[in-house]
Scaffold this motif. Structure first.
Motif, short mmCIF file in Angstrom:
data_model
loop_
_atom_site.label_atom_id
_atom_site.label_comp_id
_atom_site.label_asym_id
_atom_site.label_seq_id
_atom_site.Cartn_x
_atom_site.Cartn_y
_atom_site.Cartn_z
N ALA A 23 0.85 -1.19 0.00
CA ALA A 23 0.00 0.00 0.00
C ALA A 23 0.89 1.24 0.00
O ALA A 23 1.95 1.27 0.62
CB ALA A 23 -0.91 0.00 1.22
N LYS A 24 0.43 2.26 -0.69
CA LYS A 24 1.22 3.49 -0.84
C LYS A 24 1.60 4.10 0.50
O LYS A 24 2.71 4.60 0.68
CB LYS A 24 0.42 4.48 -1.68
CG LYS A 24 1.14 5.75 -2.02
CD LYS A 24 0.25 6.63 -2.88
CE LYS A 24 0.87 7.98 -3.08
NZ LYS A 24 -0.02 8.85 -3.86
N HIS A 25 0.68 4.03 1.49
CA HIS A 25 0.96 4.65 2.79
C HIS A 25 2.00 3.87 3.60
O HIS A 25 2.54 4.39 4.56
CB HIS A 25 -0.33 4.83 3.59
CG HIS A 25 -0.94 3.55 4.05
ND1 HIS A 25 -1.82 2.83 3.27
CD2 HIS A 25 -0.79 2.85 5.20
CE1 HIS A 25 -2.18 1.75 3.93
NE2 HIS A 25 -1.57 1.73 5.09
N GLU A 26 2.31 2.63 3.21
CA GLU A 26 3.33 1.84 3.91
C GLU A 26 4.73 2.10 3.38
O GLU A 26 5.71 1.72 4.01
CB GLU A 26 3.03 0.34 3.76
CG GLU A 26 1.76 -0.11 4.43
CD GLU A 26 1.46 -1.57 4.15
OE1 GLU A 26 2.32 -2.26 3.56
OE2 GLU A 26 0.35 -2.00 4.50
N LEU A 27 4.83 2.75 2.22
CA LEU A 27 6.12 2.98 1.58
C LEU A 27 6.54 4.43 1.73
O LEU A 27 5.72 5.32 1.91
CB LEU A 27 6.04 2.62 0.10
CG LEU A 27 5.70 1.16 -0.21
CD1 LEU A 27 5.50 0.99 -1.71
CD2 LEU A 27 6.78 0.25 0.28
N LEU A 28 7.83 4.66 1.63
CA LEU A 28 8.41 6.00 1.68
C LEU A 28 8.69 6.46 0.26
O LEU A 28 9.33 5.75 -0.51
CB LEU A 28 9.72 5.96 2.49
CG LEU A 28 10.56 7.23 2.51
CD1 LEU A 28 9.81 8.34 3.25
CD2 LEU A 28 11.89 6.96 3.18
N ARG A 29 8.20 7.64 -0.09
CA ARG A 29 8.48 8.20 -1.42
C ARG A 29 9.84 8.86 -1.37
O ARG A 29 10.18 9.58 -0.44
CB ARG A 29 7.41 9.22 -1.80
CG ARG A 29 7.58 9.77 -3.20
CD ARG A 29 6.38 10.63 -3.59
NE ARG A 29 6.47 11.04 -4.98
CZ ARG A 29 6.89 12.24 -5.38
NH1 ARG A 29 7.23 13.15 -4.48
NH2 ARG A 29 6.95 12.54 -6.66
N VAL A 30 10.63 8.62 -2.41
CA VAL A 30 11.98 9.17 -2.52
C VAL A 30 12.06 9.97 -3.81
O VAL A 30 11.54 9.54 -4.84
CB VAL A 30 13.03 8.03 -2.53
CG1 VAL A 30 14.43 8.58 -2.64
CG2 VAL A 30 12.89 7.16 -1.30
#
Length: 97
Positions: A23-30
């Motif tokens: 899920a997008k909220h579980e990952l860190l955007r870089v």
């Protein structure tokens, strides 16, 4: 009424390190800023983003596989020191001196 429940779909992204979907909220955007990988915890920085689990193992995999330059469509290597410090702090690991 059709009997279907109205559930909102959660957007998924792929981690550039382990290549697993989450899920997008579980990952860190870089994001790449001036030759360096910068964490974008709010998701508001401009430019092409890559997603990563906030885990040092995934970060090491991404660096070893040269995933960041490929994801950002850039040539050469990128500095990951700021990203490593952020992920290490979030994981509760103190940086080596």
């Amino acid at each position: 009424m059709s009997g279907r429940t109205h559930v909102r779909a959660c957007p998924e992204r792929t981690c550039v390190g382990c290549r697993k979907r989450a899920a997008k909220h579980e990952l860190l955007r870089v994001v790449a800023v001036e030759g360096a990988c910068v964490p974008d915890h709010r998701g508001a920085l401009p430019g092409r983003g890559a997603h990563l689990h906030p885990d040092l193992a995934c970060l090491d995999l991404a660096v070893r596989r040269r995933a960041f330059p490929r994801a950002f469509r850039l040539q050469g290597s990128l500095d990951t020191d700021a990203l490593r410090a952020y992920v290490g702090q979030r994981a509760g690991v103190t940086p080596a001196s």
